[in-house]
Design a protein around this motif. Structure first.
Motif, PDB file in Angstrom:
ATOM      1  N   LYS A 107      -1.983  -7.865   2.290  1.00  0.00           N
ATOM      2  CA  LYS A 107      -1.086  -6.873   1.719  1.00  0.00           C
ATOM      3  C   LYS A 107       0.333  -7.226   2.148  1.00  0.00           C
ATOM      4  N   ASP A 139      -5.039  -5.387   5.455  1.00  0.00           N
ATOM      5  CA  ASP A 139      -5.454  -3.987   5.479  1.00  0.00           C
ATOM      6  C   ASP A 139      -6.747  -3.850   6.287  1.00  0.00           C
ATOM      7  N   SER A 191       0.814  -1.215   0.000  1.00  0.00           N
ATOM      8  CA  SER A 191       0.000   0.000   0.000  1.00  0.00           C
ATOM      9  C   SER A 191       0.849   1.268   0.000  1.00  0.00           C
TER      10      SER A 191
END
Length: 287
Positions: free
Chosen positions: A130, A124, A99
């Motif tokens: 992630k 996330d 991210s």
């Protein structure tokens, strides 16, 4: 979305059935499919699998367990990027997002395709998998210690973070290195591979690294010495790139090659000029 995400780890799931599509599994109340192409060994009552969401967001499993999980770190390659972050390949049919929240604020410092990041897995806010770059705490726990013999040696490493005064790297040997902003002519990207020279080994086993070419650094120091001589002599001196090696050595303690490189630097910067028999400061005679 399930209350507690079960993706991101290697687990032992119960085998509940089998078809030409693959093996059906159950883990913590969730049913999922281990596709036939992801089966690499016979399964009994249970199968060790890695659970993730496929490109359609459905839970799926693989026996090809990646080296990066929620409890392990590893180096992975960046394969692309979007406004929301960059994607890395951890060995799954689906690439995993790092991210933008875990990347530098300046987008020009984001990793590019082919760069390498040292990452782990996390979830996330929507509990989707992630990848997260390594933290300083993990570096401190896992890093190797450099010996004094490292000083002066060439090292290669990848950038894992930035600080106000410079850049942090992990070398191929697993040593933490720091590149002060004065020791580089650019700011390396996160994940970028860099090569440099060890200029200091600290008591804690970390190293300071310079990305500057030693010859370029020496050239700058030699140029400063020549400027000092010129200023002391009123802005001119009876030495040029045609002077003999003996004259240059006697006056400056430099080889003729080093002297010429320093003169070339000063002339390129339009600080000095030459004419037969002398070198002079431009700002004294031509400005």
């Amino acid at each position: 979305m399930m209350e507690d995400a079960i993706t991101g780890e290697a687990v032992h799931a119960a085998v509940t059935g089998q078809s030409r599509k693959g093996i059906f599994l159950e883990y913590k109340g969730e049913e999922l499919l281990l596709p036939a192409e992801e089966v690499n060994k016979p399964a009994g009552d249970t199968a060790e699998v890695f659970i993730y969401e496929d490109k359609q967001g459905k839970l799926t499993a693989t026996m090809n367990i990646p080296t990066v999980t929620k409890s392990t770190y590893d180096w992975v390659y960046v394969v692309g990027g979007i406004d929301a972050g960059v994607f890395v390949d951890i060995g799954l049919p689906k690439d995993i997002l790092v991210s933008k929240d875990d990347l530098p604020d300046a987008k020009e410092l984001w990793p590019q395709k082919g760069d390498r990041l040292f990452v782990t897995l996390a979830h996330d806010r929507m509990k989707r998998l992630k990848a997260m770059p390594i933290t300083e705490d993990m570096i401190e726990e896992e890093r190797d210690r450099a010996q004094n013999e490292y000083r002066g040696s060439e090292v290669r490493g990848n950038v894992y973070g930035h600080k106000d005064a410079g850049t942090c790297i992990i070398t191929e040997e697993g040593v933490r290195g720091f590149i002060h902003e004065s020791e580089a002519s650019f700011i390396p990207r996160l994940g970028q591979s860099v090569e440099g020279r060890v200029i200091a080994v600290k008591e804690d086993g970390t190293i300071n690294v310079s990305l500057r070419d030693e010859r370029v650094v020496a050239q700058g120091k030699d140029a400063d010495m020549i400027l000092e001589v010129l200023h002391k002599r009123g802005g001119q001196m009876p030495f040029t790139d045609k002077s003999t090696p003996e004259e240059i050595q006697s006056a400056f303690g430099l080889s003729k090659a080093s002297f010429k490189r320093a003169l070339g630097k000063l002339m390129k910067e339009k600080i000095i000029n030459q004419e037969p028999g002398r070198t002079y400061l431009i700002d004294k005679e031509e400005q």
